[in-house]
Design an enzyme around this catalytic site. Sequence first.
Site, PDB file in Angstrom:
ATOM      1  N   ASP A 270       0.827  -1.217   0.000  1.00 10.18           N
ATOM      2  CA  ASP A 270       0.000   0.000   0.000  1.00 10.18           C
ATOM      3  C   ASP A 270       0.859   1.263   0.000  1.00 10.18           C
ATOM      4  OD1 ASP A 270      -2.439   1.297  -0.126  1.00 10.18           O
ATOM      5  OD2 ASP A 270      -2.644   1.426   2.051  1.00 10.18           O
TER       6      ASP A 270
ATOM      7  N   HIS B  51       2.766   2.718  -9.011  1.00  8.65           N
ATOM      8  CA  HIS B  51       2.496   1.278  -9.120  1.00  8.65           C
ATOM      9  C   HIS B  51       3.704   0.556  -9.719  1.00  8.65           C
ATOM     10  CE1 HIS B  51      -1.515   1.597  -7.663  1.00  8.65           C
ATOM     11  NE2 HIS B  51      -1.926   2.398  -8.640  1.00  8.65           N
TER      12      HIS B  51
ATOM     13  N   LEU C 112      11.717 -20.069  -1.729  1.00  5.75           N
ATOM     14  CA  LEU C 112      10.624 -19.249  -1.192  1.00  5.75           C
ATOM     15  C   LEU C 112       9.357 -19.561  -1.980  1.00  5.75           C
ATOM     16  CD1 LEU C 112      10.048 -16.588   0.692  1.00  5.75           C
ATOM     17  CD2 LEU C 112      10.127 -15.359  -1.480  1.00  5.75           C
TER      18      LEU C 112
HETATM   19  C1  IPE Z   1      -5.467  -2.771  -0.092  1.00  6.79           C
HETATM   20  O1  IPE Z   1      -5.108  -1.461  -0.389  1.00  6.79           O
HETATM   21  C2  IPE Z   1      -5.474  -3.608  -1.333  1.00  6.79           C
HETATM   22  C3  IPE Z   1      -4.161  -3.861  -1.904  1.00  6.79           C
HETATM   23  C4  IPE Z   1      -3.036  -3.438  -1.415  1.00  6.79           C
HETATM   24  C5  IPE Z   1      -4.115  -4.664  -3.107  1.00  6.79           C
HETATM   25  P1  IPE Z   1      -6.215  -0.352  -0.679  1.00  6.79           P
HETATM   26  O2  IPE Z   1      -5.484   0.913  -0.909  1.00  6.79           O
HETATM   27  O3  IPE Z   1      -7.120  -0.817  -1.750  1.00  6.79           O
HETATM   28  O4  IPE Z   1      -7.003  -0.339   0.695  1.00  6.79           O
HETATM   29  P2  IPE Z   1      -7.990   0.757   1.304  1.00  6.79           P
HETATM   30  O5  IPE Z   1      -8.935   1.167   0.197  1.00  6.79           O
HETATM   31  O6  IPE Z   1      -7.150   1.889   1.762  1.00  6.79           O
HETATM   32  O7  IPE Z   1      -8.656   0.070   2.444  1.00  6.79           O
HETATM   33  C1  IPE Z   2      -1.458  -0.150  -3.484  1.00  4.30           C
HETATM   34  O1  IPE Z   2      -1.238   1.204  -3.612  1.00  4.30           O
HETATM   35  C2  IPE Z   2      -1.679  -0.868  -4.781  1.00  4.30           C
HETATM   36  C3  IPE Z   2      -3.091  -1.258  -5.003  1.00  4.30           C
HETATM   37  C4  IPE Z   2      -4.034  -1.198  -4.121  1.00  4.30           C
HETATM   38  C5  IPE Z   2      -3.419  -1.762  -6.317  1.00  4.30           C
HETATM   39  P1  IPE Z   2      -2.443   2.243  -3.657  1.00  4.30           P
HETATM   40  O2  IPE Z   2      -2.796   2.456  -5.088  1.00  4.30           O
HETATM   41  O3  IPE Z   2      -3.563   1.846  -2.791  1.00  4.30           O
HETATM   42  O4  IPE Z   2      -1.720   3.533  -3.089  1.00  4.30           O
HETATM   43  P2  IPE Z   2      -2.380   4.658  -2.206  1.00  4.30           P
HETATM   44  O5  IPE Z   2      -2.957   4.004  -0.985  1.00  4.30           O
HETATM   45  O6  IPE Z   2      -3.436   5.310  -3.047  1.00  4.30           O
HETATM   46  O7  IPE Z   2      -1.242   5.555  -1.885  1.00  4.30           O
HETATM   47 MG    MG Z   3      -4.077   2.311  -0.861  1.00  6.13          MG
END
Ligand code: IPE
Ligand code: IPE
Ligand code: MG
Length: 235
Positions: free
Chosen positions: A19, A36, A130
């Site tokens: 995240d 990403h 792993l």
């Molecule tokens: C959780 O992250 C899902 C993944 C990392 C794939 P999100 O960014 O989607 O989670 P929320 O929306 O903050 O809960």
């Molecule tokens: C995690 O990063 C990747 C996915 C959930 C696909 P985010 O895209 O949620 O990044 P933030 O939380 O918006 O910074």
């Molecule tokens: Mg996120």
Amino acid sequence: MGAQRGRETTPQHVAFVMDGNGRWATQRGLPRLSGHREGIGNVSRIAEALVACGVRYMSIYMFSTENWKRPGEEVDGIFELLVEWLGSTAAGLKDNGVAFRHLGRREPLPLSMLRSLDSICGEAPAAVSLVLGLAINYGGRAEIVDALRTLLAGPMQPGEIDEAAVSAALYTADMPAPDLLVRPGGEQRLSNFMLWQVAYTELYFSQVLWPDFDELELERALSAYRERHRRFGGL
Ligand code: IPE
Ligand code: IPE
Ligand code: MG
């Protein structure tokens, strides 16, 4: 399920919620997709660091069943990056002994993604250093629903279904439950990750955004884990 008690040493399975990729990019004035790209690229750094620490299982939450709510352009972009990564960096990890698992629902993933996943997950390396579970189109609730469907379609009578049977019907069937779950990016929630499996998992939250989560941050998480005292309901 790794039900040893007392002071912990090295976890057997570490799960990550990838995240903070979007915020990492926004903070730099870049489009979210470059975050990403950076975040997906960081997976191999952490996988290699785990191998060096003697951890045998890793899982990583890369795309949730709820992430379809994002703009189509971002979803398509993430899939493109994932497919590219599966065919290059991930394939290199496989050559170096990493065995891959797909954790998630196949539908409605695009064919290109399914092909890449089938290719990386098929035929494990001869010597496995792993096991890496890729949670793509993963939802903890969807996983439990899918497990129920599997069990209902199988030969077991309701009274025969026990916790082991449910565990064996999950996407993670041949992986132990995570000992440690690490969520970088500042949010302190599970966001539908591994709901069944985390029953006794130690949780570690970090402010660092995933693309910046490096070997040093990993060592911080592992040393926090070593300070934990797991009781599993015992004394
Ligand atoms: C959780 O992250 C899902 C993944 C990392 C794939 P999100 O960014 O989607 O989670 P929320 O929306 O903050 O809960
Ligand atoms: C995690 O990063 C990747 C996915 C959930 C696909 P985010 O895209 O949620 O990044 P933030 O939380 O918006 O910074
Ligand atoms: Mg996120």
